[in-house]
Design a protein around this motif. Structure first.
Motif, PDB file in Angstrom:
ATOM      1  N   LEU A  32       0.821  -1.219   0.000  1.00  0.00           N
ATOM      2  CA  LEU A  32       0.000   0.000   0.000  1.00  0.00           C
ATOM      3  C   LEU A  32       0.855   1.268   0.000  1.00  0.00           C
ATOM      4  N   ILE A  33       2.078   1.166   0.554  1.00  0.00           N
ATOM      5  CA  ILE A  33       2.986   2.327   0.550  1.00  0.00           C
ATOM      6  C   ILE A  33       3.225   2.797  -0.894  1.00  0.00           C
ATOM      7  N   TYR A  34       3.208   1.850  -1.839  1.00  0.00           N
ATOM      8  CA  TYR A  34       3.431   2.204  -3.247  1.00  0.00           C
ATOM      9  C   TYR A  34       2.405   3.226  -3.738  1.00  0.00           C
ATOM     10  N   LEU A  35       1.166   3.093  -3.250  1.00  0.00           N
ATOM     11  CA  LEU A  35       0.121   4.042  -3.655  1.00  0.00           C
ATOM     12  C   LEU A  35       0.485   5.443  -3.177  1.00  0.00           C
ATOM     13  N   TRP A  36       0.990   5.500  -1.949  1.00  0.00           N
ATOM     14  CA  TRP A  36       1.373   6.781  -1.358  1.00  0.00           C
ATOM     15  C   TRP A  36       2.576   7.372  -2.111  1.00  0.00           C
ATOM     16  N   ILE A  37       3.557   6.535  -2.385  1.00  0.00           N
ATOM     17  CA  ILE A  37       4.746   6.996  -3.125  1.00  0.00           C
ATOM     18  C   ILE A  37       4.319   7.570  -4.474  1.00  0.00           C
ATOM     19  N   ASP A  38       3.474   6.836  -5.163  1.00  0.00           N
ATOM     20  CA  ASP A  38       3.041   7.239  -6.495  1.00  0.00           C
ATOM     21  C   ASP A  38       2.278   8.565  -6.441  1.00  0.00           C
ATOM     22  N   ARG A  39       1.418   8.682  -5.449  1.00  0.00           N
ATOM     23  CA  ARG A  39       0.598   9.893  -5.329  1.00  0.00           C
ATOM     24  C   ARG A  39       1.464  11.106  -4.977  1.00  0.00           C
ATOM     25  N   SER A  40       2.397  10.900  -4.018  1.00  0.00           N
ATOM     26  CA  SER A  40       3.199  12.044  -3.581  1.00  0.00           C
ATOM     27  C   SER A  40       4.198  12.485  -4.651  1.00  0.00           C
ATOM     28  N   ALA A  41       4.478  11.592  -5.627  1.00  0.00           N
ATOM     29  CA  ALA A  41       5.420  11.963  -6.688  1.00  0.00           C
ATOM     30  C   ALA A  41       4.720  12.721  -7.808  1.00  0.00           C
ATOM     31  N   ASP A  42       3.394  12.706  -7.799  1.00  0.00           N
ATOM     32  CA  ASP A  42       2.646  13.409  -8.850  1.00  0.00           C
ATOM     33  C   ASP A  42       2.518  14.891  -8.523  1.00  0.00           C
ATOM     34  N   ASP A  43       2.758  15.727  -9.536  1.00  0.00           N
ATOM     35  CA  ASP A  43       2.578  17.167  -9.335  1.00  0.00           C
ATOM     36  C   ASP A  43       1.254  17.622  -9.924  1.00  0.00           C
ATOM     37  N   GLY A  44       0.332  16.737 -10.016  1.00  0.00           N
ATOM     38  CA  GLY A  44      -0.962  17.083 -10.584  1.00  0.00           C
ATOM     39  C   GLY A  44      -0.999  16.888 -12.093  1.00  0.00           C
ATOM     40  N   GLY A  45       0.134  17.034 -12.734  1.00  0.00           N
ATOM     41  CA  GLY A  45       0.182  16.888 -14.196  1.00  0.00           C
ATOM     42  C   GLY A  45       0.607  15.500 -14.623  1.00  0.00           C
ATOM     43  N   ALA A  46       1.283  15.422 -15.767  1.00  0.00           N
ATOM     44  CA  ALA A  46       1.751  14.135 -16.286  1.00  0.00           C
ATOM     45  C   ALA A  46       2.858  13.594 -15.383  1.00  0.00           C
ATOM     46  N   PRO A  47       2.964  12.265 -15.253  1.00  0.00           N
ATOM     47  CA  PRO A  47       4.010  11.705 -14.399  1.00  0.00           C
ATOM     48  C   PRO A  47       5.415  12.040 -14.917  1.00  0.00           C
TER      49      PRO A  47
END
Lengths: 195, 103
Positions: B27-42
């Motif tokens: 589940l930490i992966y979901l958090w990592i992925d979300r926190s790495a997003d700046d709202g735009g494209a990955p």
């Protein structure tokens, strides 16, 4: 008097290799093969990050997480199977083996749903570098999973008759299944999360 | 009989705890992925890549030690499996950084 023995007594049991050592040779060898492929994937990916990221954005991370947890649960139930068989509770062990297969089928169903979605959206083996790696890795993993079902069949067959029961075989089968699980743990991180 | 039952309960609890830890790391992966997003494209991120690989290998080691019962195995198997985890980490991170350097 002896009934109050502490539960930590397992630490004093003699150390032994779980299952047949041959299975461990296979696990270590297969890990090297997968690691080589993962290395090649990361090498190419690092050189074309933008293209890989663009294609990767079509994957559903939640679906990947769900699949991973389903497969981890299958690993948990086969680990239970080993312990219940060791305790001589063969009915419970057989139930755990069927439960493992059930979670394996659920994982496979999720994969089929995912593949179908990608193919319908036009992402196939030949569409780009990322999806080539994606389909190759998920397919080769699936082949291992299908072999896993045969292995579980052997396990259930073993447990069914007192004449055939062997704890070593139960452990060997479980070791194979866990390997399929930890390969997926790596594949999931590399395809869905790495960026 | 009671001992066997106690032992069994302890085993069940431990396996369940291991499963919970493995799922929590997933589940930490979901958090990592979300926190790495700046709202735009990955965007590409070395921090995300390195932590994703390390977390996966931590899970692999837990699966080997606990589910695959390596923790009760002779020293040779315990060391071999640990060596393999280190080897995998070195190969994956190595190839990633070489790929980045060549790019």
């Amino acid at each position: 008097m002896t009934t109050t023995q502490p539960v930590t007594a397992t630490a004093k049991e003699p150390r032994r290799v779980p299952g047949q050592p041959d299975m461990w040779v296979f696990v270590l060898f297969e890990s090297l093969v997968f690691t080589s492929y993962f290395g090649v994937y990361l090498y190419y990916r690092a050189q074309r990050e933008e293209a890989f990221l663009q294609a990767q954005s079509h994957l559903d991370l939640w679906l990947g997480v769900l699949g991973t947890i389903v497969l981890l649960t299958s690993s948990w139930s086969v680990a239970r199977c080993v312990q219940t068989a060791r305790a001589g509770q063969y009915r419970a062990a057989t139930r755990d083996a069927f439960l493992t297969a059930g979670f394996g089928v659920a994982f496979l169903a999720l994969k089929i749903v995912e593949w179908t979605g990608h193919v319908q959206a036009g992402h196939t083996f030949t569409s780009d570098d990322f999806f080539q790696h994606y389909f190759f890795l998920t397919a080769i993993h699936c082949v291992h999973l299908l072999i896993g079902f045969v292995v579980l069949g052997v396990l259930v067959h073993q447990l069914a008759s007192p004449d055939r029961r062997s704890q070593e075989t139960v452990e060997t089968c479980a070791t194979y299944w866990h390997t399929v699980d930890f390969f997926w743990v790596l594949i999931f991180a590399l395809l869905y999360v790495v960026r | 009989m009671k001992t066997a039952l106690n032992k069994k309960t302890a085993i069940d609890k431990r396996l369940l705890a291991v499963w919970a830890v493995l799922s929590a790391i997933t589940l930490i992966y979901l958090w990592i992925d979300r926190s790495a997003d700046d709202g735009g494209a990955p965007t590409a991120s070395t921090a995300v890549t390195v932590s994703a690989i390390i977390l996966a290998l931590v899970k692999v080691r837990i699966i080997m030690r606990e589910f695959m019962e390596v923790r009760h195995a002779p020293a040779l198997l315990r060391r071999l499996t640990d060596l393999w985890v280190v080897l995998m980490a070195a190969s994956l991170l190595g190839m990633y950084f070489v790929g980045k350097a060549v790019a």
